[in-house]
Design a protein around this motif. Sequence first.
Motif, PDB file in Angstrom:
ATOM      1  N   THR A 107      42.454  36.366  47.341  1.00 47.79           N
ATOM      2  CA  THR A 107      42.415  36.379  45.872  1.00 47.79           C
ATOM      3  C   THR A 107      42.645  37.777  45.345  1.00 47.79           C
ATOM      4  O   THR A 107      43.424  37.965  44.404  1.00 47.79           O
ATOM      5  CB  THR A 107      41.076  35.796  45.379  1.00 47.79           C
ATOM      6  OG1 THR A 107      40.939  34.479  45.907  1.00 47.79           O
ATOM      7  CG2 THR A 107      41.037  35.746  43.861  1.00 47.79           C
ATOM      8  N   GLU A 151      40.246  30.657  45.215  1.00 50.45           N
ATOM      9  CA  GLU A 151      41.559  30.996  45.755  1.00 50.45           C
ATOM     10  C   GLU A 151      42.632  30.514  44.780  1.00 50.45           C
ATOM     11  O   GLU A 151      42.583  29.371  44.312  1.00 50.45           O
ATOM     12  CB  GLU A 151      41.738  30.360  47.127  1.00 50.45           C
ATOM     13  CG  GLU A 151      42.984  30.836  47.828  1.00 50.45           C
ATOM     14  CD  GLU A 151      43.095  30.306  49.248  1.00 50.45           C
ATOM     15  OE1 GLU A 151      44.108  30.646  49.887  1.00 50.45           O
ATOM     16  OE2 GLU A 151      42.217  29.574  49.715  1.00 50.45           O
ATOM     17  N   PRO A 152      43.600  31.361  44.445  1.00 45.64           N
ATOM     18  CA  PRO A 152      44.581  31.016  43.403  1.00 45.64           C
ATOM     19  C   PRO A 152      45.254  29.652  43.562  1.00 45.64           C
ATOM     20  O   PRO A 152      45.455  28.947  42.573  1.00 45.64           O
ATOM     21  CB  PRO A 152      45.586  32.163  43.480  1.00 45.64           C
ATOM     22  CG  PRO A 152      44.763  33.327  43.944  1.00 45.64           C
ATOM     23  CD  PRO A 152      43.783  32.729  44.928  1.00 45.64           C
TER      24      PRO A 152
END
Length: 187
Positions: A24, A107-108
């Motif tokens: 991230t 987490e993206p």
Amino acid sequence: MADAEVRDAVPSDAAEIARIQLTTWRTAYTELLPAEVLDGLDSAAAEQEWQQALTGGPATVLVATEGSWVVGFCAAGPAPEPEVAAANGSLPPDADAVVLVSALLVEPRWGRRGHGGRLLGEMAQRFAGTGAARGIAWVPEADTASMAFFRSAGWAPDGTVRTLDAGGRPLRELRLSGPLELQFKNS
């Protein structure tokens, strides 16, 4: 979306928490932190730090899951006096009832699916149950996604600012503060 939930982190989650943190940061903070700082992040050291946090506290650490995947985490605990103090060092009357959210990352690739809200909501509910009334978090001023997220939960800058040395580059952070009774609004 597969089943999503929030649970207490356990020591075996340390490696995945460290991986999510580094992934991230390397994705979301490329404009905020120098490349050499991001490149120098050590996954083994991060995993060891999370292992210590999970086995020795004092923070409470939760993970968000979707199906069998760990997709995010939140760490929080009673706010230390220096974190909750005003710029002049004075403590607010509710200093003993303030929780510091020291980390909240999803987490993206799992973003915008409600995981951050579930993590913050569960953490807020747990600490409200112990008598805490307010939460704080330090957020880089330029991190517009995190700023918007916390604002959607009813948290806002409280006027306290700090500047960190990020590999020779100043990183200005705002302290956000808000109630633990969260009511998310679309931003």
